[in-house]
Design a protein around this motif. Structure first.
Motif, PDB file in Angstrom:
ATOM      1  N   TYR A 181       0.849  -1.190   0.000  1.00  0.00           N
ATOM      2  CA  TYR A 181       0.000   0.000   0.000  1.00  0.00           C
ATOM      3  C   TYR A 181       0.890   1.246   0.000  1.00  0.00           C
ATOM      4  CZ  TYR A 181      -3.748  -3.175   1.476  1.00  0.00           C
ATOM      5  OH  TYR A 181      -4.652  -4.209   1.553  1.00  0.00           O
ATOM      6  N   PHE A 238      -2.130   5.224   3.005  1.00  0.00           N
ATOM      7  CA  PHE A 238      -3.088   4.271   3.551  1.00  0.00           C
ATOM      8  C   PHE A 238      -2.767   3.891   4.994  1.00  0.00           C
ATOM      9  CE2 PHE A 238      -5.800   2.430   0.080  1.00  0.00           C
ATOM     10  CZ  PHE A 238      -5.457   3.378  -0.884  1.00  0.00           C
ATOM     11  N   LYS A 294       1.350  -6.673   5.693  1.00  0.00           N
ATOM     12  CA  LYS A 294       1.285  -5.456   4.894  1.00  0.00           C
ATOM     13  C   LYS A 294       2.613  -4.713   4.961  1.00  0.00           C
ATOM     14  CE  LYS A 294      -3.673  -4.585   5.711  1.00  0.00           C
ATOM     15  NZ  LYS A 294      -4.660  -3.604   6.221  1.00  0.00           N
ATOM     16  N   TYR A 326       4.134  -0.629   3.677  1.00  0.00           N
ATOM     17  CA  TYR A 326       3.799   0.698   3.161  1.00  0.00           C
ATOM     18  C   TYR A 326       5.057   1.286   2.514  1.00  0.00           C
ATOM     19  CZ  TYR A 326      -0.326   0.204   6.125  1.00  0.00           C
ATOM     20  OH  TYR A 326      -1.498  -0.254   6.703  1.00  0.00           O
ATOM     21  N   PRO A 380      -3.422  -0.762  -4.918  1.00  0.00           N
ATOM     22  CA  PRO A 380      -3.471  -0.940  -3.466  1.00  0.00           C
ATOM     23  C   PRO A 380      -3.881  -2.354  -3.076  1.00  0.00           C
ATOM     24  CG  PRO A 380      -4.508   1.127  -4.093  1.00  0.00           C
ATOM     25  CD  PRO A 380      -4.226   0.397  -5.371  1.00  0.00           C
ATOM     26  N   GLY A 381      -3.084  -2.974  -2.226  1.00  0.00           N
ATOM     27  CA  GLY A 381      -3.346  -4.337  -1.780  1.00  0.00           C
ATOM     28  C   GLY A 381      -2.734  -5.421  -2.645  1.00  0.00           C
TER      29      GLY A 381
END
Length: 301
Positions: free
Chosen positions: A31, A35, A95, A97, A110-111
């Motif tokens: 992401y 986010f 996750k 970033y 995203p994702g």
């Protein structure tokens, strides 16, 4: 017993060596830093480091991966890769970033899953940048600006287009060349930085623009214009005889650039006008030649 003990120690030693030689590799959902639950972070968005989960720190510690930690990010869908460092281990599990410029570079959604793998990168010796806009060259001392921004990067990859923010404006810069490898570490190293001119920019064009902006010399005819030639009237006083002085007949240059200027040399040019005095007027005037009068006259004997 001793033979069995030596056999176990050798087996565990080989096992630990194999574990230490294994690189860190894991797939994460990626992401942009906007986010993050805490909101967008400028220290992440304006640099070249990512945010990873705490479990990644446990894994790299057990694998004895040397520091500083450098990773390669790979998008298998479009076969694009880049390299980065790690800023913090505070992301949610599963996750990561990353900065938005890196998110665009890898063509991610995203994702979407990316492969994060530990990398061994040599220290950099030389890097050449190419600004994608001529506006970056117009910044005062762009090398100093770039040096300050690169402190937030851990490594650079040839062919990447990084983004820097200066004075609330975003500039894109292409990493044109790196030595001694296509990916280099810029942590605690002496790095030679060079710039390539952006597209549509040339030093000759900038010189022509500067010369066109120079003012044109203004020449005033002395026969038409004479400075301070007005007359003033004073109440209660006699009019004084006006003595005029002849001005030089040559034209006076008021302003204009020195087109023969050389860098490092300053020339002060002063033109002192030569005035001719009227001899007849000079003979008429004699200082302290007047006669005085008194109110009370002396009595004659």
């Amino acid at each position: 017993y001793n033979e069995y003990k030596s056999y176990l120690s050798a087996m565990f030693h080989n096992l630990f060596e194999r574990v230490s030689e294994m690189p860190f590799e894991h797939d994460y959902r990626c992401y942009p830093c906007s986010f993050m639950p805490a909101g967008n972070r400028s220290d992440v968005d304006n640099g070249g480091k990512i945010i990873m989960p705490p479990s990644a720190l446990d894994s790299v510690t057990r694998l004895n991966i040397p520091w500083p930690l450098l990773f390669s990010l790979h998008n298998p869908v479009v076969s694009r890769s880049t390299h980065c460092g790690v800023l913090e281990f505070v992301a949610e599990e599963g996750k990561i970033y990353i900065p938005y410029w890196m998110f665009r570079l890898l063509c991610l959604d995203p994702g979407q899953r990316v492969t994060v793998k530990s990398a061994t990168i040599p220290k950099g010796e030389y890097v050449k940048f190419k600004p994608l806009s001529a506006d970056f060259v117009e910044i005062h001392n762009p090398k100093a600006v770039l040096e300050r921004v690169l402190r937030q990067f851990a490594c650079l990859t040839k062919g990447d287009t990084i983004s820097i923010n200066y004075n609330d404006r975003e500039y894109e810069i292409l990493v044109l060349e790196t030595k001694p490898a296509n990916a280099i570490s810029i942590i605690e190293c002496d790095l030679n930085v060079d710039f390539a001119p952006p597209n549509g920019y040339s030093a000759e064009k900038e010189t022509e623009t500067t010369e066109e902006a120079l003012p044109v010399p203004v020449v005033i005819d002395s026969a038409v214009f004479k400075a301070f030639e007005g007359k003033g009237n004073v109440l209660g006083r006699k009019k004084k005889k006006h003595h005029s002085m002849e001005t030089p007949s040559a034209n006076v240059i008021v302003a204009g650039p020195d087109l023969d200027f050389k860098i490092g040399k300053i020339i002060f040019t002063r033109v002192i006008p030569q005035y001719e005095t009227n001899i007849a007027d000079a003979q008429e005037f004699e200082a302290f030649s007047g006669s005085g009068k008194t109110i009370k006259q002396k009595r004659k004997k």
